[in-house]
Design a protein around this motif. Structure first.
Motif: not given
Length: 116
Positions: A53-54, A64-69, A71-77, A108-109
């Motif tokens: 993710a970093a 964008l779809v890769v970055k969205e995943w 962002y979502a993964g870090v948010g979920l973490f 950031s998003r």
């Protein structure tokens, strides 16, 4: 706007890399992770996912779809960490750190959309 994006993204990336490193090399972090009741293989998975993710967050040219995943993964973490620390009755400052980084991730998003 570009400066805000890079500052917030840089802080989030630093948190991801430093926490991944602590999951691998800090006995206190490893013990704390186990005290929360998570299995050891999950700790290793989080190390890999945080580093991926970093890297994704640092490369603005990715789709964008890769970055969205990412962002979502870090948010979920961060949400999972908040719930785990709250349920474990850990000190409030641990959850405040999660809230601060969630706000930084959100900024950031938001600024990614405005800059790129």
């Amino acid at each position: 706007m570009v400066l805000i994006y890079w500052i917030t993204t840089g802080l989030v990336v630093c948190m991801l890399v430093l926490s991944a490193g602590s999951y691998l090399f800090s006995q206190g972090a490893i013990d704390g992770f186990q005290a929360l009741g998570f299995p050891d293989y999950f700790r290793i998975q989080l190390v890999a996912l945080k580093l991926i993710a970093a890297a994704i967050l640092l490369v603005p040219a990715l789709p964008l779809v890769v970055k969205e995943w990412a962002y979502a993964g870090v948010g979920l973490f961060l949400l999972t960490a908040f719930i785990a620390h709250y349920a474990h009755k850990d000190p409030i400052w641990l959850n405040m750190i999660n809230v601060v980084f969630f706000v930084l991730l959100s900024l950031s998003r938001i600024f990614y959309s405005k800059v790129f």
